[in-house]
Design an enzyme around this catalytic site. Structure first.
Site, PDB file in Angstrom:
ATOM      1  N   LYS A   9       0.829  -1.205   0.000  1.00  0.00           N
ATOM      2  CA  LYS A   9       0.000   0.000   0.000  1.00  0.00           C
ATOM      3  C   LYS A   9       0.871   1.266   0.000  1.00  0.00           C
ATOM      4  O   LYS A   9       2.074   1.200   0.297  1.00  0.00           O
ATOM      5  CB  LYS A   9      -0.888  -0.014   1.248  1.00  0.00           C
ATOM      6  N   TYR A  49     -12.840  -2.996  -2.536  1.00  0.00           N
ATOM      7  CA  TYR A  49     -13.354  -2.867  -1.168  1.00  0.00           C
ATOM      8  C   TYR A  49     -14.879  -2.791  -1.169  1.00  0.00           C
ATOM      9  O   TYR A  49     -15.468  -2.062  -0.363  1.00  0.00           O
ATOM     10  CB  TYR A  49     -12.736  -1.642  -0.488  1.00  0.00           C
ATOM     11  N   ASN A 112      -1.792   0.280   7.043  1.00  0.00           N
ATOM     12  CA  ASN A 112      -1.304  -1.004   7.556  1.00  0.00           C
ATOM     13  C   ASN A 112      -0.468  -1.800   6.541  1.00  0.00           C
ATOM     14  O   ASN A 112      -0.449  -3.022   6.559  1.00  0.00           O
ATOM     15  CB  ASN A 112      -2.465  -1.817   8.141  1.00  0.00           C
ATOM     16  N   HIS A 115      -2.040  -5.318   1.700  1.00  0.00           N
ATOM     17  CA  HIS A 115      -3.292  -6.056   1.526  1.00  0.00           C
ATOM     18  C   HIS A 115      -2.923  -7.465   1.097  1.00  0.00           C
ATOM     19  O   HIS A 115      -1.995  -7.646   0.308  1.00  0.00           O
ATOM     20  CB  HIS A 115      -4.161  -5.420   0.428  1.00  0.00           C
ATOM     21  N   GLU A 126      -9.172 -11.381  -7.208  1.00  0.00           N
ATOM     22  CA  GLU A 126      -8.314 -10.199  -7.018  1.00  0.00           C
ATOM     23  C   GLU A 126      -7.126 -10.208  -7.985  1.00  0.00           C
ATOM     24  O   GLU A 126      -6.714  -9.156  -8.478  1.00  0.00           O
ATOM     25  CB  GLU A 126      -7.845 -10.129  -5.562  1.00  0.00           C
TER      26      GLU A 126
HETATM   27  P1  TYD Z   1     -10.570  -5.658   5.920  1.00  0.00           P
HETATM   28  O1  TYD Z   1     -10.897  -6.349   4.629  1.00  0.00           O
HETATM   29  O2  TYD Z   1     -11.558  -5.741   7.040  1.00  0.00           O
HETATM   30  O3  TYD Z   1      -9.160  -6.146   6.534  1.00  0.00           O
HETATM   31  P2  TYD Z   1      -7.824  -6.776   5.913  1.00  0.00           P
HETATM   32  O4  TYD Z   1      -7.095  -5.705   5.149  1.00  0.00           O
HETATM   33  O5  TYD Z   1      -7.042  -7.221   7.134  1.00  0.00           O
HETATM   34  O6  TYD Z   1      -8.247  -7.928   5.038  1.00  0.00           O
HETATM   35  O7  TYD Z   1     -10.344  -4.103   5.641  1.00  0.00           O
HETATM   36  C1  TYD Z   1      -9.704  -3.680   4.473  1.00  0.00           C
HETATM   37  C2  TYD Z   1      -8.952  -2.419   4.764  1.00  0.00           C
HETATM   38  O8  TYD Z   1      -9.862  -1.391   5.183  1.00  0.00           O
HETATM   39  C3  TYD Z   1      -7.934  -2.518   5.899  1.00  0.00           C
HETATM   40  O9  TYD Z   1      -6.716  -3.096   5.499  1.00  0.00           O
HETATM   41  C4  TYD Z   1      -7.795  -1.082   6.303  1.00  0.00           C
HETATM   42  C5  TYD Z   1      -9.189  -0.529   6.077  1.00  0.00           C
HETATM   43  N1  TYD Z   1      -9.951  -0.407   7.353  1.00  0.00           N
HETATM   44  C6  TYD Z   1     -10.014   0.828   7.961  1.00  0.00           C
HETATM   45  O10 TYD Z   1      -9.455   1.809   7.470  1.00  0.00           O
HETATM   46  N2  TYD Z   1     -10.714   0.932   9.143  1.00  0.00           N
HETATM   47  C7  TYD Z   1     -11.337  -0.136   9.718  1.00  0.00           C
HETATM   48  O11 TYD Z   1     -11.969   0.019  10.789  1.00  0.00           O
HETATM   49  C8  TYD Z   1     -11.249  -1.417   9.072  1.00  0.00           C
HETATM   50  C9  TYD Z   1     -11.924  -2.636   9.656  1.00  0.00           C
HETATM   51  C10 TYD Z   1     -10.552  -1.511   7.878  1.00  0.00           C
END
Ligand code: TYD
Length: 153
Positions: A9, A49, A112, A115, A126
């Site tokens: 990311k 998303y 974070n 992905h 994907e």
């Molecule tokens: P998600 O698909 O729930 O998690 P992951 O990436 O662990 O599969 O969420 C996708 C992305 O959405 C996540 O990486 C960061 C963003 N996100 C937020 O910004 N705030 C939130 O509260 C959540 C649950 C996700």
């Protein structure tokens, strides 16, 4: 063998962690089957998303994913989807276990770093979303016999 999608990311690209994160996947034994830099737009983000478009944080999430190009990777290995998810760690970096990518590099639920596809079904969808078929390569993995037992491959 499975192939899974990883996106490095903007939080990874901007913090100049591309090499460090790619290195982790390579050292684990995953084969890089495809890799490219791309600028995401709202169309692909609303699709990617789709399960989150109605959440209040979606506009900020989309903004964060457009803040710079991302690096899309196709990673291949036995049970690659689960292995890569395990390496990725819990969504919120503050709660992710040390030793995972998010647990080692992230302090945020949104910024974070990576992905990773969450199931083989979603990995297929994907990979098709981010790569053309000719951008994902099948090539000999010379170290295979040192990465897996013969009955694991
Ligand atoms: P998600 O698909 O729930 O998690 P992951 O990436 O662990 O599969 O969420 C996708 C992305 O959405 C996540 O990486 C960061 C963003 N996100 C937020 O910004 N705030 C939130 O509260 C959540 C649950 C996700």
């Amino acid at each position: 063998m499975e192939t899974t999608l990883v996106l490095l990311k903007p939080s990874c690209v901007q913090r100049q962690l591309i090499g460090e994160i790619v290195n982790r996947f390579e050292r684990r034994g995953l084969q890089v089957a495809g890799m490219k830099m791309m600028q995401l737009d709202d169309n692909i983000l609303r699709e990617h998303y789709a399960h989150l478009v109605d959440r209040p944080f979606f506009p900020a999430l989309a903004q964060s994913m457009k803040a710079s190009p991302v690096v899309a990777m196709a990673l291949r290995g036995v049970e690659a989807v689960a292995v890569v998810r395990g390496m990725t760690g819990y969504t919120n970096g503050r709660k992710a276990d040390p030793g995972t990518i998010r647990g080692d590099y992230a302090m945020s639920n949104q910024q974070n770093i990576v992905h990773a596809s969450d199931s083989p079904e979603n990995a297929k969808i994907e990979l098709e979303r981010f790569f053309r078929p000719e951008e994902i390569f099948e090539y000999n993995h010379a170290l295979l016999s040192f990465l897996y037992a013969t009955d694991e491959r």
